[in-house]
Write a protein that holds these residues in place. Structure first.
Motif, PDB file in Angstrom:
ATOM      1  N   GLU A 166      48.023  23.866  28.557  1.00 56.58           N
ATOM      2  CA  GLU A 166      47.575  23.189  29.266  1.00 56.58           C
ATOM      3  C   GLU A 166      46.463  22.316  29.012  1.00 56.58           C
ATOM      4  O   GLU A 166      45.554  22.918  28.596  1.00 56.58           O
ATOM      5  CB  GLU A 166      47.897  23.723  30.575  1.00 56.58           C
ATOM      6  CG  GLU A 166      49.358  23.855  30.694  1.00 56.58           C
ATOM      7  CD  GLU A 166      50.033  24.367  32.477  1.00 56.58           C
ATOM      8  OE1 GLU A 166      49.043  24.045  33.261  1.00 56.58           O
ATOM      9  OE2 GLU A 166      50.920  23.547  32.918  1.00 56.58           O
ATOM     10  N   GLU A 167      46.545  20.878  29.653  1.00 51.96           N
ATOM     11  CA  GLU A 167      45.334  20.225  29.662  1.00 51.96           C
ATOM     12  C   GLU A 167      43.610  20.413  29.744  1.00 51.96           C
ATOM     13  O   GLU A 167      43.012  20.457  29.437  1.00 51.96           O
ATOM     14  CB  GLU A 167      45.531  18.709  29.699  1.00 51.96           C
ATOM     15  CG  GLU A 167      46.602  18.096  28.889  1.00 51.96           C
ATOM     16  CD  GLU A 167      45.939  17.725  27.832  1.00 51.96           C
ATOM     17  OE1 GLU A 167      44.648  17.453  27.594  1.00 51.96           O
ATOM     18  OE2 GLU A 167      46.472  17.550  26.945  1.00 51.96           O
ATOM     19  N   LEU A 168      43.858  21.073  31.533  1.00 49.88           N
ATOM     20  CA  LEU A 168      43.102  21.648  32.232  1.00 49.88           C
ATOM     21  C   LEU A 168      42.326  22.709  31.152  1.00 49.88           C
ATOM     22  O   LEU A 168      41.111  22.513  31.212  1.00 49.88           O
ATOM     23  CB  LEU A 168      43.857  22.205  33.497  1.00 49.88           C
ATOM     24  CG  LEU A 168      42.690  22.985  34.219  1.00 49.88           C
ATOM     25  CD1 LEU A 168      41.564  21.722  34.072  1.00 49.88           C
ATOM     26  CD2 LEU A 168      43.042  23.420  35.711  1.00 49.88           C
ATOM     27  N   ALA A 169      43.088  23.420  30.781  1.00 51.27           N
ATOM     28  CA  ALA A 169      42.773  24.736  29.781  1.00 51.27           C
ATOM     29  C   ALA A 169      42.145  23.845  28.605  1.00 51.27           C
ATOM     30  O   ALA A 169      40.639  24.742  28.381  1.00 51.27           O
ATOM     31  CB  ALA A 169      43.858  25.858  29.535  1.00 51.27           C
ATOM     32  N   LEU A 170      41.949  22.948  27.637  1.00 50.88           N
ATOM     33  CA  LEU A 170      41.584  22.324  26.811  1.00 50.88           C
ATOM     34  C   LEU A 170      40.662  21.787  27.254  1.00 50.88           C
ATOM     35  O   LEU A 170      39.231  21.908  26.476  1.00 50.88           O
ATOM     36  CB  LEU A 170      42.863  21.994  26.261  1.00 50.88           C
ATOM     37  CG  LEU A 170      43.954  21.778  25.244  1.00 50.88           C
ATOM     38  CD1 LEU A 170      44.804  20.689  24.910  1.00 50.88           C
ATOM     39  CD2 LEU A 170      42.809  23.370  24.155  1.00 50.88           C
ATOM     40  N   ALA A 174      35.976  23.233  26.051  1.00 49.27           N
ATOM     41  CA  ALA A 174      35.529  22.414  25.532  1.00 49.27           C
ATOM     42  C   ALA A 174      34.411  22.697  26.319  1.00 49.27           C
ATOM     43  O   ALA A 174      33.270  22.767  25.522  1.00 49.27           O
ATOM     44  CB  ALA A 174      35.932  20.988  25.707  1.00 49.27           C
ATOM     45  N   ILE A 175      34.095  23.100  27.598  1.00 55.95           N
ATOM     46  CA  ILE A 175      33.146  23.125  28.793  1.00 55.95           C
ATOM     47  C   ILE A 175      32.308  24.681  28.428  1.00 55.95           C
ATOM     48  O   ILE A 175      31.417  24.897  27.945  1.00 55.95           O
ATOM     49  CB  ILE A 175      33.845  22.827  30.065  1.00 55.95           C
ATOM     50  CG1 ILE A 175      33.649  21.719  30.326  1.00 55.95           C
ATOM     51  CG2 ILE A 175      31.928  23.597  31.158  1.00 55.95           C
ATOM     52  CD1 ILE A 175      34.018  21.833  31.780  1.00 55.95           C
ATOM     53  N   TYR A 176      33.524  25.504  28.208  1.00 55.85           N
ATOM     54  CA  TYR A 176      32.743  26.896  28.092  1.00 55.85           C
ATOM     55  C   TYR A 176      31.982  27.179  26.516  1.00 55.85           C
ATOM     56  O   TYR A 176      31.373  27.765  26.049  1.00 55.85           O
ATOM     57  CB  TYR A 176      33.613  27.945  28.485  1.00 55.85           C
ATOM     58  CG  TYR A 176      33.928  28.343  29.398  1.00 55.85           C
ATOM     59  CD1 TYR A 176      32.753  29.337  30.417  1.00 55.85           C
ATOM     60  CD2 TYR A 176      34.966  28.038  29.931  1.00 55.85           C
ATOM     61  CE1 TYR A 176      32.958  29.625  31.782  1.00 55.85           C
ATOM     62  CE2 TYR A 176      35.580  28.191  31.631  1.00 55.85           C
ATOM     63  CZ  TYR A 176      34.203  28.943  32.477  1.00 55.85           C
ATOM     64  OH  TYR A 176      34.236  29.087  33.748  1.00 55.85           O
ATOM     65  N   GLN A 185      34.905  24.301  19.809  1.00 61.87           N
ATOM     66  CA  GLN A 185      35.696  24.674  20.919  1.00 61.87           C
ATOM     67  C   GLN A 185      36.811  25.103  20.144  1.00 61.87           C
ATOM     68  O   GLN A 185      37.996  25.359  20.542  1.00 61.87           O
ATOM     69  CB  GLN A 185      35.771  23.224  21.231  1.00 61.87           C
ATOM     70  CG  GLN A 185      37.376  22.818  22.123  1.00 61.87           C
ATOM     71  CD  GLN A 185      37.020  21.477  22.409  1.00 61.87           C
ATOM     72  OE1 GLN A 185      36.499  20.896  22.371  1.00 61.87           O
ATOM     73  NE2 GLN A 185      38.825  21.008  22.896  1.00 61.87           N
ATOM     74  N   ASP A 186      36.998  24.696  18.680  1.00 63.37           N
ATOM     75  CA  ASP A 186      38.519  25.631  17.560  1.00 63.37           C
ATOM     76  C   ASP A 186      38.723  26.858  17.847  1.00 63.37           C
ATOM     77  O   ASP A 186      39.565  27.664  17.680  1.00 63.37           O
ATOM     78  CB  ASP A 186      38.252  24.914  16.658  1.00 63.37           C
ATOM     79  CG  ASP A 186      38.684  22.987  16.486  1.00 63.37           C
ATOM     80  OD1 ASP A 186      39.826  22.674  18.073  1.00 63.37           O
ATOM     81  OD2 ASP A 186      38.633  22.753  15.882  1.00 63.37           O
ATOM     82  N   GLU A 187      37.745  27.342  17.827  1.00 62.31           N
ATOM     83  CA  GLU A 187      36.900  29.208  17.274  1.00 62.31           C
ATOM     84  C   GLU A 187      37.310  29.764  18.771  1.00 62.31           C
ATOM     85  O   GLU A 187      37.928  30.726  18.779  1.00 62.31           O
ATOM     86  CB  GLU A 187      35.758  29.131  16.873  1.00 62.31           C
ATOM     87  CG  GLU A 187      35.300  29.310  15.249  1.00 62.31           C
ATOM     88  CD  GLU A 187      34.005  30.219  15.375  1.00 62.31           C
ATOM     89  OE1 GLU A 187      34.081  30.652  14.007  1.00 62.31           O
ATOM     90  OE2 GLU A 187      33.226  30.315  16.016  1.00 62.31           O
TER      91      GLU A 187
END
Length: 248
Positions: A166-170, A174-176, A185-187
């Motif tokens: 979901e968008e929130l998870a994405l 990006a933050i973590y 972020q992709d990894e």
């Protein structure tokens, strides 16, 4: 602190080091090595054994002998319920179950980097703090047996879940990713995807056709210093959020 003594009637072992893993607890950790290629860990070898690593840099893979240190079972049964058998029993020696007479694990991992007395390895299936008993180089000329059979596993192929974000998870990924050891972020997203598609839930959480969700509608597993929250929706694992690991 990290030295562990294992005593039996005849033998005594001590750890040569310990693991710093992306997996912090048993739930969510792959059940076999190599299933999650992006799963990484750092093997911290005690300084007294630093010289024993000399020559290892020429090898691509490594056998790690370790202790299932979070096993809490006081007795060991001869038969266990492997997840892939869906509730059927099999002899413990015909499985890779951590619930064994001697809680010793053996995993083949990829060597990514050797720096001093530390080894960065990939494709791991062990958790944070795992005591290491021994390291041995993986030798494909001897360790790979092409004609070997897989017993009852032949009829039980690994089933993989579909995974969605979901968008929130994405946005949380990006933050973590900014403080993660993965940096990309992709990894980080792919690590979560690879872990979830193996369905880390125990059999008793998977339910039945009549009652597909008997215990809970939301799950979570810990990676690095955060928890991955997901829901099962029509057989799809949907990542809904990433939240801090409050156990730290």
């Amino acid at each position: 602190r990290w030295s562990v003594i294992l005593k039996t009637n005849s033998y005594e072992f001590r750890s040569i080091g310990f693991v710093e893993s992306c997996f912090k607890e048993r739930f969510g950790t792959p059940r076999q090595p190599g299933l999650v290629p992006l799963a990484r860990a750092r093997l911290i070898i005690h300084d007294e054994f630093r010289g024993a690593l000399e020559g290892l840099e020429g090898f691509s893979h490594l056998w790690v002998v370790f202790v299932f240190h979070q096993n809490t079972n006081k007795t060991v049964k001869n038969k266990i319920h492997p997840p892939r058998l869906g509730g059927e029993k099999i002899g413990v020696f015909a499985s890779r179950s951590p619930h064994r007479p001697n809680p010793i694990g053996l995993s083949a991992v990829q060597i990514l980097e050797i720096k001093g007395s530390e080894l960065l390895v990939g494709g791991v299936d062990f958790i944070e703090g795992t005591p290491i008993l021994d390291l041995k180089p993986y030798l494909p000329s001897f360790d790979s047996i092409v004609a070997a059979s897989e017993g009852w596993l032949t009829a039980k192929p690994i089933e993989r879940l579909s995974v969605q974000f979901e968008e929130l998870a994405l946005s949380k990924i990006a933050i973590y990713a900014k403080t993660s050891k993965y940096h990309s972020q992709d990894e980080l997203k792919n690590l979560i995807h690879q872990t979830l598609e193996l369905d880390p839930r125990p059999n008793f959480y998977k339910g039945t056709v009549e009652n597909p969700d008997p215990y809970m509608s939301e799950y979570g597993f810990c990676l690095e210093d955060f928890n991955v929250v997901f829901q099962m929706r029509d057989g799809v694992a949907v990542v809904t959020d990433l939240i801090p690991d409050f156990k730290k």
